[in-house]
Design a protein around this motif. Structure first.
Motif, PDB file in Angstrom:
ATOM      1  N   VAL A  64       0.840  -1.199   0.000  1.00 19.56           N
ATOM      2  CA  VAL A  64       0.000   0.000   0.000  1.00 19.56           C
ATOM      3  C   VAL A  64       0.874   1.248   0.000  1.00 19.56           C
ATOM      4  CG1 VAL A  64      -1.616   1.366   1.387  1.00 19.56           C
ATOM      5  CG2 VAL A  64      -2.014  -1.078   1.039  1.00 19.56           C
ATOM      6  N   PHE A  65       1.925   1.245   0.823  1.00 23.28           N
ATOM      7  CA  PHE A  65       2.838   2.387   0.860  1.00 23.28           C
ATOM      8  C   PHE A  65       3.463   2.612  -0.518  1.00 23.28           C
ATOM      9  CE2 PHE A  65       7.071   4.194   1.291  1.00 23.28           C
ATOM     10  CZ  PHE A  65       6.828   5.324   2.043  1.00 23.28           C
ATOM     11  N   SER A  66       3.962   1.539  -1.143  1.00 22.15           N
ATOM     12  CA  SER A  66       4.589   1.651  -2.470  1.00 22.15           C
ATOM     13  C   SER A  66       3.598   2.124  -3.514  1.00 22.15           C
ATOM     14  CB  SER A  66       5.189   0.301  -2.886  1.00 22.15           C
ATOM     15  OG  SER A  66       6.212  -0.093  -2.009  1.00 22.15           O
ATOM     16  N   LEU A  67       2.352   1.633  -3.411  1.00 16.33           N
ATOM     17  CA  LEU A  67       1.323   2.027  -4.369  1.00 16.33           C
ATOM     18  C   LEU A  67       1.016   3.513  -4.261  1.00 16.33           C
ATOM     19  CD1 LEU A  67      -0.792   1.171  -6.498  1.00 16.33           C
ATOM     20  CD2 LEU A  67      -2.350   0.670  -4.608  1.00 16.33           C
ATOM     21  N   LEU A  68       0.837   4.009  -3.042  1.00 20.81           N
ATOM     22  CA  LEU A  68       0.567   5.430  -2.852  1.00 20.81           C
ATOM     23  C   LEU A  68       1.746   6.282  -3.327  1.00 20.81           C
ATOM     24  CD1 LEU A  68      -1.047   5.260   0.708  1.00 20.81           C
ATOM     25  CD2 LEU A  68      -2.240   5.772  -1.427  1.00 20.81           C
ATOM     26  N   GLU A  69       2.955   5.821  -3.024  1.00 17.58           N
ATOM     27  CA  GLU A  69       4.143   6.551  -3.442  1.00 17.58           C
ATOM     28  C   GLU A  69       4.261   6.591  -4.958  1.00 17.58           C
ATOM     29  OE1 GLU A  69       8.670   6.640  -1.793  1.00 17.58           O
ATOM     30  OE2 GLU A  69       7.924   4.700  -2.486  1.00 17.58           O
ATOM     31  N   ARG A  70       3.986   5.462  -5.593  1.00 16.07           N
ATOM     32  CA  ARG A  70       4.061   5.400  -7.057  1.00 16.07           C
ATOM     33  C   ARG A  70       3.005   6.285  -7.696  1.00 16.07           C
ATOM     34  NH1 ARG A  70       4.709  -0.478  -9.517  1.00 16.07           N
ATOM     35  NH2 ARG A  70       6.615  -0.184  -8.315  1.00 16.07           N
ATOM     36  N   HIS A  71       1.801   6.282  -7.125  1.00  9.36           N
ATOM     37  CA  HIS A  71       0.726   7.126  -7.659  1.00  9.36           C
ATOM     38  C   HIS A  71       1.078   8.603  -7.517  1.00  9.36           C
ATOM     39  CE1 HIS A  71      -3.297   8.520  -8.637  1.00  9.36           C
ATOM     40  NE2 HIS A  71      -3.278   9.242  -7.528  1.00  9.36           N
TER      41      HIS A  71
END
Length: 309
Positions: free
Chosen positions: A284-291
């Motif tokens: 989730v952290f990586s997804l938010l960061e990527r977005h």
């Protein structure tokens, strides 16, 4: 009945010892940074208005300067779009049921939204039906959403078809949303890709994929048959352990992965994968960061394009 949200929160706090909840919390908040205003209307420019608020295209059509007016948005609406077809009753790469990982991921995202005062809604379903629970605030509402996901998946249910849920959102939901899709590992066909493109044009879309299990993982001294929950087809255990079969399967999965990556890159949608519930907070952290990084890049490119014109 034990609280699903309480179970999610306990895992988040365990994870917090390793990376801190504040990091997840801050990354969630950064997704909405600078987006607390919604467009309201165009009006005639008057001295003192910000030049950056001028809508140049509308100005060219109208013949005199027009500026955009905005209204403040007190809370955001987050929509969890979850595959609850029978494919989600299958095992994931970690050995857990994909449904359980989806519940956990929905809980993590919903809990972050609740901490920020945002409303959370749910669209879930399969190839035959889609169900919508409108965004509301509060942990009691989030608990209801998690139970909807938990009870919505069955081996006896209809197969997964995330395109049905994408189409439902496009047809019936108005207003800009932050949509987080939780789905099975699959390669979007042309129809699904078209729906994803249209959805991304109207909303902010993030995609979390729950990875498939290995081909016939060994359990003790037994090698069980490998069954596709979606279509019921099975590969006998001994055949699934054949080196040539496993090599062909690995090659096919690698190719599917490349195709998936190409689709999300082409569409500009941030996607992350998770193998199990222990991986969810990091994913989730990586997804938010990527977005956030992708949105920042897009805005920078847009400003550069405006200066070039």
């Amino acid at each position: 009945m034990p609280s699903l949200l309480r179970r999610v929160k306990s895992k988040i706090f365990i994870f917090a010892h390793r990376r801190t909840l504040a990091l997840l919390d801050g990354e969630y908040g950064s997704v909405f940074k600078g987006r607390s205003l919604d467009f309201d209307e165009l009006r005639t420019y008057v001295p003192g208005d910000e030049v950056r608020d001028i809508d140049w295209k509308a100005t060219a059509r109208h013949g005199s300067p027009l500026v955009k007016r905005y209204v403040a948005v007190r809370r955001q609406s987050v929509l969890l779009l979850v595959d609850t077809g029978r494919n989600m009753a299958a095992r994931s790469l970690s050995g857990e049921a994909k449904k359980d990982i989806a519940v956990h991921a929905a809980g993590v995202l919903g809990y972050l939204a609740c901490r920020h005062g945002d409303d959370v809604g749910l669209v879930h379903g399969n190839s035959a039906v889609s169900k919508y629970l409108p965004p509301r605030s509060g942990e009691e509402h989030l608990e209801r959403l998690l139970r909807e996901v938990d009870s919505g998946v069955s081996r006896d249910g209809q197969p997964s078809d995330i395109a049905k849920q994408l189409d439902y959102v496009l047809r019936y939901l108005k207003g800009r949303l932050l949509i987080v899709v939780l789905a099975d590992e699959f390669v979007p066909d042309s129809t699904t890709e078209s729906l994803m493109r249209r959805l991304h044009a109207r909303h902010e879309v993030l995609w979390l994929t729950i990875r498939d299990a290995e081909l016939a993982p060994q359990t003790g001294n037994q090698v069980p048959d490998s069954t596709d929950v979606g279509n019921g087809l099975a590969i006998p255990g001994p055949l699934a352990m054949d080196s040539k079969v496993r090599a062909a399967y690995a090659t096919a999965m690698l190719e599917r992965g490349k195709q998936r990556t190409a689709v999300f890159r082409r569409l500009g949608i941030a996607e992350e994968q998770t193998a199990g519930s222990d991986d969810v907070p990091g994913a989730v952290f990586s997804l938010l960061e990527r977005h956030r990084s992708g949105a920042t890049t897009a805005r920078s490119a847009g400003k550069a394009g405006n200066r070039a014109r």
